[in-house]
Design an enzyme around this catalytic site. Structure first.
Site, PDB file in Angstrom:
ATOM      1  N   SER A 179       0.806  -1.338  -0.003  1.00 13.95           N
ATOM      2  CA  SER A 179      -0.034   0.228   0.043  1.00 13.95           C
ATOM      3  C   SER A 179       1.013   1.322   0.131  1.00 13.95           C
ATOM      4  CB  SER A 179      -0.978   0.098   1.207  1.00 13.95           C
ATOM      5  OG  SER A 179      -2.003   0.889   0.974  1.00 13.95           O
ATOM      6  N   THR A 180       0.777   2.221   0.931  1.00 11.83           N
ATOM      7  CA  THR A 180       1.512   3.350   1.056  1.00 11.83           C
ATOM      8  C   THR A 180       3.065   3.003   0.948  1.00 11.83           C
ATOM      9  OG1 THR A 180       0.051   4.185   2.722  1.00 11.83           O
ATOM     10  CG2 THR A 180       1.856   5.556   2.268  1.00 11.83           C
ATOM     11  N   HIS A 205      -2.694  -1.087  -3.182  1.00 15.46           N
ATOM     12  CA  HIS A 205      -3.813  -0.057  -3.030  1.00 15.46           C
ATOM     13  C   HIS A 205      -3.714   1.285  -3.953  1.00 15.46           C
ATOM     14  CE1 HIS A 205      -4.335  -2.053   1.301  1.00 15.46           C
ATOM     15  NE2 HIS A 205      -4.984  -2.974   0.255  1.00 15.46           N
ATOM     16  N   MET A 298       0.020   1.059   5.272  1.00 13.12           N
ATOM     17  CA  MET A 298      -0.702   1.247   6.393  1.00 13.12           C
ATOM     18  C   MET A 298      -1.671   0.232   6.800  1.00 13.12           C
ATOM     19  SD  MET A 298      -2.335   5.253   7.664  1.00 13.12           S
ATOM     20  CE  MET A 298      -3.219   5.011   9.229  1.00 13.12           C
ATOM     21  N   ASP A 301      -4.471  -4.706   6.207  1.00 11.50           N
ATOM     22  CA  ASP A 301      -4.854  -5.742   5.162  1.00 11.50           C
ATOM     23  C   ASP A 301      -3.627  -6.673   4.356  1.00 11.50           C
ATOM     24  OD1 ASP A 301      -6.516  -6.528   3.091  1.00 11.50           O
ATOM     25  OD2 ASP A 301      -5.890  -4.979   1.452  1.00 11.50           O
TER      26      ASP A 301
END
Length: 357
Positions: A179-180, A205, A298, A301
């Site tokens: 993600s991030t 993401h 973050m 997930d």
């Protein structure tokens, strides 16, 4: 409580007004200023430096990319890009991610005020994620080689198939979730792979419209082929498939071959695509023939799905804290006992190739 200080940079007065109204409602966020372009923003930066900058990319006098590069070179700061869903806007946003931006928030050309108000959770989440990001860790690696309701949602998406993983197969696959900070991390890892490597399935993401361009950009940098996944795409050696934004991606098996299903469905862990959905399908259909990798991001997930992969006999790997932009997803996986190994980013390609570091 220490509040997250945010600077807004956008040439639209309406956007600035709506963004500020949304963010100032949060008790842990404070908008310290708003500027119509980077020149005005730089004047404000001389008085107070923010924790996060929310930045448009197409502005007069100085574009957002030039400003972003200047910020990252002189005073690295987490930046959230607020970009349109147009093709041109998406291409520019890809340049921003390559330059060091950590999150994307999309804005349409019409219905802006209602859209931003309806998507306030995404905006607030992006700012909070960015505030945790260590942008100094966004380093490139040179290629060295030629919850209950959410679990029910994931269960529904996976469906009630009775098929299970094969005991033996000639095909290894690798599943990656991030993600991030993941756009830069994926670039570092995938560009380090040789043309001959296991088939790879990826959840990053990212909003819809952006994943296709992101995949295209990586495809131009890597020896392997990288593309946005389409329903029923085969998972084959030397190919990486990236889940489309706004859709879940699952691994399935047909005889001796693996393919992906791209489907609609509810948010899982507040995401669509969800890493947990992908990992759980990989555990079910590939078992020990797969490798699971969770990287910077973050939230949590992917942690439960990675544990299911480990329980199914798959080797599992988490990125270490020192090289993560945000040590959230890997941390939760490690805490859950889902990661068999913890490795730095620059060694992750060896995990994909099934070799010891």
């Amino acid at each position: 409580m220490k509040k997250i200080k945010v600077l807004l940079v956008d040439d639209s007065a309406v956007v600035r007004q709506v963004l500020q109204a949304v963010l100032d409602q949060e008790p842990d966020i404070h908008v310290i200023g708003a500027a119509s372009d980077p020149i005005f923003a730089m004047e404000k930066l001389t008085r107070e430096w923010p924790d996060v900058i929310v930045l448009d990319v197409e502005m007069p006098r100085m574009d957002g990319i030039t400003f972003l590069k200047k910020i990252m070179a002189e005073h690295p700061t987490p930046v959230v890009i607020c970009s349109t869903l147009t093709e041109k806007g998406a291409e520019t946003t890809m340049q921003a991610l390559a330059a060091g931006a950590v999150e994307i928030i999309t804005k349409p050309k019409v219905g802006l005020k209602s859209f931003l108000q309806e998507s306030s959770n995404d905006l607030v989440g992006a700012v909070r994620a960015a505030a945790q990001a260590n942008v100094r860790r966004q380093v490139r690696v040179a290629a060295p080689l030629p919850q209950v309701a959410e679990k029910l949602n994931a269960d529904a998406i996976l469906s009630a198939s009775t098929a299970h993983s094969m005991a033996q197969t000639t095909e290894r696959i690798v599943a990656i979730g991030t993600s991030t900070g993941g756009t830069q991390a994926l670039e570092a890892v995938l560009t380090a792979l040789p043309r001959v490597c296991p088939g790879i399935v990826i959840v990053q993401h990212m909003p819809e419209k952006f994943t296709a361009l992101f995949a295209s950009r990586l495809n131009g940098l890597c020896q392997i082929e990288v593309r946005e996944a389409k329903n029923n795409d085969r998972v084959i050696p030397g190919l990486a498939l990236i889940a489309p934004g706004g859709k879940h991606m699952l691994l399935k098996r047909s005889g001796a071959y693996y393919h992906v299903e791209v489907v609609d469905g509810p948010l899982v862990n507040r995401h669509r695509p969800s890493v947990d959905v992908l990992f759980r399908s990989v555990a079910k259909f590939a078992g020990k023939n797969a490798t699971g990798i969770i990287m910077t991001g973050m939230g949590d997930d992917g942690a439960r799905g990675l544990k299911e992969m480990l329980d199914a006999g798959a080797p599992t790997v988490a990125q270490d804290e020192a090289t993560c932009v945000v040590f959230g997803m890997p941390k939760e996986a490690i805490k859950m006992g889902a990661a068999k190994k913890v490795v730095p980013l620059h060694e992750m390609h060896w995990a994909i190739l099934g070799k010891s570091t």
